[in-house]
Design a protein around this motif. Structure first.
Motif, PDB file in Angstrom:
ATOM      1  N   GLY A   1       5.855   2.269 -15.437  1.00 13.83           N
ATOM      2  CA  GLY A   1       4.702   1.509 -15.917  1.00 13.83           C
ATOM      3  C   GLY A   1       5.007   0.030 -16.011  1.00 13.83           C
ATOM      4  N   VAL A   2       4.571  -0.729 -15.011  1.00 11.20           N
ATOM      5  CA  VAL A   2       4.869  -2.168 -14.981  1.00 11.20           C
ATOM      6  C   VAL A   2       3.613  -3.035 -15.040  1.00 11.20           C
ATOM      7  N   ILE A   3       2.448  -2.466 -14.753  1.00  7.88           N
ATOM      8  CA  ILE A   3       1.195  -3.221 -14.864  1.00  7.88           C
ATOM      9  C   ILE A   3       0.653  -3.005 -16.280  1.00  7.88           C
ATOM     10  N   ASP A   4       0.485  -4.084 -17.011  1.00 13.40           N
ATOM     11  CA  ASP A   4       0.146  -4.014 -18.436  1.00 13.40           C
ATOM     12  C   ASP A   4      -1.237  -3.390 -18.643  1.00 13.40           C
ATOM     13  N   GLY A   5      -1.269  -2.206 -19.280  1.00 14.64           N
ATOM     14  CA  GLY A   5      -2.537  -1.543 -19.564  1.00 14.64           C
ATOM     15  C   GLY A   5      -3.158  -1.940 -20.882  1.00 14.64           C
ATOM     16  N   ARG A   6      -2.537  -2.877 -21.614  1.00 14.20           N
ATOM     17  CA  ARG A   6      -3.018  -3.217 -22.956  1.00 14.20           C
ATOM     18  C   ARG A   6      -3.438  -4.669 -23.125  1.00 14.20           C
ATOM     19  N   ASN A   7      -3.076  -5.518 -22.189  1.00 13.38           N
ATOM     20  CA  ASN A   7      -3.458  -6.924 -22.330  1.00 13.38           C
ATOM     21  C   ASN A   7      -4.131  -7.392 -21.054  1.00 13.38           C
ATOM     22  N   VAL A   8      -4.749  -8.558 -21.108  1.00 15.80           N
ATOM     23  CA  VAL A   8      -5.682  -8.963 -20.063  1.00 15.80           C
ATOM     24  C   VAL A   8      -5.164 -10.080 -19.161  1.00 15.80           C
ATOM     25  N   TRP A   9      -3.926 -10.489 -19.372  1.00 16.38           N
ATOM     26  CA  TRP A   9      -3.431 -11.611 -18.575  1.00 16.38           C
ATOM     27  C   TRP A   9      -2.991 -11.129 -17.202  1.00 16.38           C
TER      28      TRP A   9
ATOM     29  N   LEU B   1       7.362   5.951  -8.628  1.00 16.61           N
ATOM     30  CA  LEU B   1       5.941   5.649  -8.454  1.00 16.61           C
ATOM     31  C   LEU B   1       5.616   4.443  -9.327  1.00 16.61           C
ATOM     32  N   VAL B   2       4.903   3.488  -8.777  1.00 18.24           N
ATOM     33  CA  VAL B   2       4.531   2.285  -9.523  1.00 18.24           C
ATOM     34  C   VAL B   2       3.248   2.577 -10.291  1.00 18.24           C
ATOM     35  N   SER B   3       3.229   2.217 -11.585  1.00 19.98           N
ATOM     36  CA  SER B   3       2.126   2.665 -12.441  1.00 19.98           C
ATOM     37  C   SER B   3       1.668   1.585 -13.412  1.00 19.98           C
ATOM     38  N   THR B   4       0.528   1.884 -14.016  1.00 23.43           N
ATOM     39  CA  THR B   4       0.103   1.121 -15.195  1.00 23.43           C
ATOM     40  C   THR B   4       0.971   1.556 -16.363  1.00 23.43           C
ATOM     41  N   SER B   5       1.130   0.687 -17.356  1.00 20.98           N
ATOM     42  CA  SER B   5       2.012   1.007 -18.485  1.00 20.98           C
ATOM     43  C   SER B   5       1.427   2.103 -19.367  1.00 20.98           C
ATOM     44  N   CYS B   6       0.100   2.198 -19.403  1.00 16.45           N
ATOM     45  CA  CYS B   6      -0.613   3.212 -20.181  1.00 16.45           C
ATOM     46  C   CYS B   6      -2.001   3.340 -19.562  1.00 16.45           C
ATOM     47  N   SER B   7      -2.869   4.078 -20.191  1.00 19.46           N
ATOM     48  CA  SER B   7      -4.243   4.150 -19.698  1.00 19.46           C
ATOM     49  C   SER B   7      -4.903   2.778 -19.747  1.00 19.46           C
ATOM     50  N   LEU B   8      -5.758   2.504 -18.774  1.00 19.47           N
ATOM     51  CA  LEU B   8      -6.519   1.249 -18.758  1.00 19.47           C
ATOM     52  C   LEU B   8      -7.719   1.300 -19.704  1.00 19.47           C
TER      53      LEU B   8
ATOM     54  N   LEU C   1      -6.013  -3.572  -8.212  1.00 16.88           N
ATOM     55  CA  LEU C   1      -5.607  -4.369  -7.044  1.00 16.88           C
ATOM     56  C   LEU C   1      -4.199  -4.920  -7.228  1.00 16.88           C
ATOM     57  N   GLU C   2      -3.851  -5.298  -8.467  1.00 12.09           N
ATOM     58  CA  GLU C   2      -2.481  -5.737  -8.735  1.00 12.09           C
ATOM     59  C   GLU C   2      -1.500  -4.597  -8.459  1.00 12.09           C
ATOM     60  N   LEU C   3      -1.867  -3.402  -8.898  1.00 15.97           N
ATOM     61  CA  LEU C   3      -1.024  -2.228  -8.688  1.00 15.97           C
ATOM     62  C   LEU C   3      -0.786  -2.000  -7.193  1.00 15.97           C
ATOM     63  N   LYS C   4      -1.860  -2.117  -6.427  1.00 23.40           N
ATOM     64  CA  LYS C   4      -1.748  -1.926  -4.981  1.00 23.40           C
ATOM     65  C   LYS C   4      -0.799  -2.958  -4.365  1.00 23.40           C
ATOM     66  N   LEU C   5      -0.953  -4.213  -4.766  1.00 22.24           N
ATOM     67  CA  LEU C   5      -0.152  -5.287  -4.186  1.00 22.24           C
ATOM     68  C   LEU C   5       1.315  -5.163  -4.596  1.00 22.24           C
ATOM     69  N   VAL C   6       1.570  -4.871  -5.866  1.00 25.59           N
ATOM     70  CA  VAL C   6       2.948  -4.714  -6.343  1.00 25.59           C
ATOM     71  C   VAL C   6       3.631  -3.560  -5.620  1.00 25.59           C
ATOM     72  N   SER C   7       2.925  -2.443  -5.474  1.00 25.78           N
ATOM     73  CA  SER C   7       3.546  -1.285  -4.821  1.00 25.78           C
ATOM     74  C   SER C   7       3.807  -1.565  -3.338  1.00 25.78           C
ATOM     75  N   LYS C   8       2.896  -2.295  -2.682  1.00 27.08           N
ATOM     76  CA  LYS C   8       3.123  -2.647  -1.273  1.00 27.08           C
ATOM     77  C   LYS C   8       4.380  -3.511  -1.116  1.00 27.08           C
ATOM     78  N   LEU C   9       4.516  -4.509  -1.988  1.00 30.16           N
ATOM     79  CA  LEU C   9       5.670  -5.403  -1.909  1.00 30.16           C
ATOM     80  C   LEU C   9       6.962  -4.663  -2.239  1.00 30.16           C
ATOM     81  N   PHE C  10       6.909  -3.836  -3.260  1.00 28.19           N
ATOM     82  CA  PHE C  10       8.109  -3.109  -3.689  1.00 28.19           C
ATOM     83  C   PHE C  10       8.588  -2.149  -2.602  1.00 28.19           C
ATOM     84  N   PHE C  11       7.647  -1.520  -1.920  1.00 29.34           N
ATOM     85  CA  PHE C  11       8.020  -0.550  -0.878  1.00 29.34           C
ATOM     86  C   PHE C  11       8.068  -1.179   0.519  1.00 29.34           C
ATOM     87  N   ASN C  12       8.038  -2.516   0.552  1.00 34.17           N
ATOM     88  CA  ASN C  12       8.201  -3.259   1.808  1.00 34.17           C
ATOM     89  C   ASN C  12       7.169  -2.886   2.868  1.00 34.17           C
TER      90      ASN C  12
END
Length: 755
Positions: free
Chosen positions: A284-292, A316-323, A352-363
């Motif tokens: 869980g690397v995409i912050d599910g609790r804050n808006v920045w 698997l790249v994920s949100t930190s918690c439920s959105l 969309l951030e999740l999609k982009l982060v996972s694309k970059l991480f998995f090259n």
């Protein structure tokens, strides 16, 4: 290869469609068929959003008409006896909201968030019986919509750990019965597909657990993981680290574990155990609790650090918690300052951030659109870092020169002066502050905000509301009155709009409970107060009566905890800036003749860290900032505060340290049990336990409230007690409010005459 995962998704709808149809159903305007239709359309839309964002693991059963814990109580058949004669939606909503015959089930905060759940009621006699209808039908709905979902369930240990024992028995005595129902459910589910992923949410695992609870983890998840070879079990934890539980889970046959690397950095300590166990890590690397807005490059760097310990192929790249805990989308924020908007990311944007982060991480190869988004992300993060909008030297200087951080008079001296000044009776009656927000008063505020009416027209209607509110309170004999807050849209938003450093949205609603939604302010910069915020309206209300009118303010810790807070400055420093603003408002009120002032800290407990090791630090700065906020109050100015949904046993010393003259608390759904701790510690200050539950439309009888007050008098003396509802009346309708308050005052008079 699957690469990303969303723990859960908001369900209220991007324009609060679920809220609106629920409230129409409750008022009798539509039947339940309309509620189901709207719910089904929302689910399809939410699945479609995630599918289009290339999310690999999309949830079903994260949707709820009211609350997922309540859904789990229905799933497990743990129905309290007072509701046993009801069925279907009548049963469901009676449990959540009460009805004429039965009080609602208790509601409390979901860990350290502003979401509330319906607390299960468990006794030795509780019998569990599986009702799988909702879980299975929602999975089928998704399949019919060409979306193969994972299935979200509240984990059995969290469910029982958050349950309330109504007979003082150990709720975990039922662990085998609950697991048996889950096993039956998994058996049913196993027939629907060749492979099904089932996510068990176990956020309880991020708390400090005793050995007894920890000892349950392996047998429970051994059993659940072995029900069927085509069921892949995920255990999801979030909001903190779960190291003790993780070390056990890696020795069970679960398929994957979800860990929060935004709020649980210590999860790094168990990565080697996860790698050696060959489990899949849902990171869980995409912050599910804050808006920045995420800093995409830093998120990839974080994942690269994780990948030094766990094989990339098992991540698997994920949100930190439920959105669920963030607003739906930025799309409708057309009036928001363009710079501030560029720093934000809500639920849809986080996909969309999740999609982009996972694309970059998995090259993976980036499209032109991906490259454009990445460039924009870098620019927006740099813009925020260097913006002149976020710094204010004036407040920084004022705080550095501050000499007084708290009141100089002791409570014993203050209460003597206050009793002489106010001359109120024992068992003094009052309310928490707000009165019903009618459609007319909302329209009046909205029309004024949109420049459809003049300031004079707006103020005339506000004054008419205050006049009526004061007249009603006088007519039933309340001792201490309030102005009803018709000018306020929300107890935090109202103040934020009058302070610098806050920004506001048009449609960034977040579910608080059921149909109740809040629109948290965004604290993006240094906070300052240029002008008085409440003085004129409270002065006007006081001019309409000879009785005492309380000034109503929201405290610094609650403003902080009910806002989306900047993440570039420590929270305690932001709270200190807000506390200074509130202190100046207290001073202006008392100088205007308003000598009884309530500084609400409804969300004080909400901000508590989930791990004991971090609590003392939070308590220290939270108490210091509350005391700073009332530091200018004179000896005969009486400071009230109010707290919501708190178990006070563990924080009673902290409440004492806050040193308010009067505290009102929510106890209506808990009898007088919560009050006993005040007696046990010899609490000296005055206390207003809620004598009836405002979260239900039910009107309590006079006899019922007499009984409640007499129960309170068994714990504390009448000289120490105030009598009030358990929270503000904003969300209720006038007819039920009038009858309930009239019954409350009559009940007090009966009790007074008995003594």
């Amino acid at each position: 290869m699957s690469k990303n995962y969303v723990i859960g998704f908001p369900r209220i709808g991007e324009k609060r469609e679920l809220k609106k149809v629920l409230e129409s159903f409750w008022s009798g305007e539509v039947d339940f068929g309309e509620v189901k239709y709207v719910a089904n359309e929302l689910k399809k839309r939410h699945w479609a959003y995630q599918k289009s964002a290339k999310v690999d693991y999309i949830s079903s059963n994260d949707f709820s008409y009211y609350d997922n814990m309540l859904d789990t109580t229905i799933l497990l058949g743990a129905i309290p006896k007072r509701f046993e004669n009801l069925e279907d939606e009548e049963l469901y909503f009676a449990m959540a909201r009460g009805n004429k015959e039965a009080v609602a089930m208790e509601m409390t905060k979901w860990f350290n968030t502003n979401y509330h759940y319906i607390v299960p009621e468990i006794s030795k006699e509780t019998k569990f019986k599986l009702n799988s209808k909702k879980v299975i039908s929602e999975y089928k709905e998704a399949k019919d919509f060409a979306v193969k979902t994972k299935i979200n369930l509240v984990g059995p240990i969290t469910y029982l750990g958050l349950s309330k024992s109504v007979d003082n028995s150990d709720t975990f005595l039922h662990i085998n019965s609950v697991v048996e129902q889950y096993c039956k459910l998994l058996e049913e589910l196993s027939l629907f597909d060749e492979e099904i992923v089932v996510q068990f949410d176990e956020p309880l695992f991020v708390k400090d657990l005793d050995s007894k609870i920890l000892s349950l983890i392996k047998p429970v998840y051994d059993k659940l993981s072995k029900v069927s070879s085509n069921i892949k079990v995920v255990v999801a934890t979030y909001f903190e680290h779960s190291n003790e539980a993780t070390k056990i889970l890696v020795n069970t046959p679960i398929w994957a574990i979800a860990l929060d690397f935004v709020y649980g950095s210590k999860n790094f300590e168990v990565l080697e155990e996860i790698e050696s166990s060959n489990k899949v890590l849902i990171a869980g690397v995409i912050d599910g609790r804050n808006v920045w807005k995420s800093n995409i490059s830093k998120k990839v760097e974080l994942l690269d650090e994780i990948a030094k310990k766990v094989s990339k192929s098992k991540i698997l790249v994920s949100t930190s918690c439920s959105l669920l805990h963030v607003p739906f989308t930025l799309e409708y924020e057309t009036a928001l300052d363009s710079d501030i908007k560029s720093w934000l990311s809500f639920a849809k944007e986080k996909l969309l951030e999740l999609k982009l982060v996972s694309k970059l991480f998995f090259n993976e190869e980036l499209s032109l659109e991906d490259k454009s988004q990445l460039k924009r992300n870098q620019e927006d993060n740099e813009s925020r870092k260097n913006s002149t909008k976020i710094h204010n030297k004036k407040v920084q200087d004022e705080l550095s020169k501050l000499k007084t951080n708290e009141r100089k008079d002791k409570f014993e001296d203050r209460i003597k002066a206050q009793r002489e000044f106010f001359k109120y009776e024992d068992l003094a009656t009052t309310t928490i502050g707000s009165f019903p927000q009618t459609q007319e008063i909302r329209k009046n505020r909205r029309d004024y905000k949109n420049s459809l009416i003049s300031k004079e027209q707006y103020e005339l209607q506000i004054k008419e509301y205050i006049d009526d509110c004061i007249a009603f309170q006088e007519s039933i004999g309340l001792d201490v009155l309030v102005h009803g807050e018709p000018e306020r849209n929300d107890m935090v938003e109202y103040f934020g709009e009058l302070l610098d450093g806050f920004a506001f949205t048009k449609n960034a609603w977040v579910q608080s409970y059921g149909s109740r939604c809040v629109k948290p302010p965004l604290i993006f910069g240094d906070v300052t107060r240029e002008n008085p915020m409440t003085v004129e309206w409270i002065k006007y209300a006081q001019s309409r009566t000879k009785k005492i009118v309380k000034g109503m303010l929201t405290g610094p810790v609650t403003i902080l905890n009910w806002s989306f807070v900047r993440d570039d400055k420590p929270r305690n420093e932001v709270a200190r800036q807000i506390a200074l603003a509130i202190a100046n408002e207290v001073d202006d009120l008392q100088n205007a003749g308003i000598k009884m002032i309530q500084v609400d800290e409804a969300a004080f407990k909400e901000g508590y860290p989930l791990r004991n090791e971090n609590i003392s630090k939070y308590e220290k700065w939270a108490v210091e900032n509350f005391r700073l906020s009332v530091s200018k109050a004179k000896i005969d100015t009486q400071i009230h505060t109010h707290m919501c949904y708190s178990e006070f046993n563990d924080i009673i010393k902290t409440i004492e340290a806050m040193d308010a003259d009067v505290i009102s608390i929510e106890t209506a759904r808990s009898g007088n049990e919560l009050l006993k701790i005040f007696k046990k510690v010899g609490y000296k200050q005055e206390v207003g336990p809620g004598v009836y539950d405002i979260h239900s439309p039910r009107v309590p009888s006079i006899d019922e409230m007499v009984e409640q007050i007499e129960a309170l008098l068994e714990v504390l003396p009448k000289q120490q007690l105030w009598i009030n509802p358990d929270c503000g009346l904003k969300t209720r309708k006038w007819p039920e409010v009038k009858q309930s308050l009239e019954n409350m005052v009559k009940a007090v008079n009966i009790v007074r005459n008995k003594k």
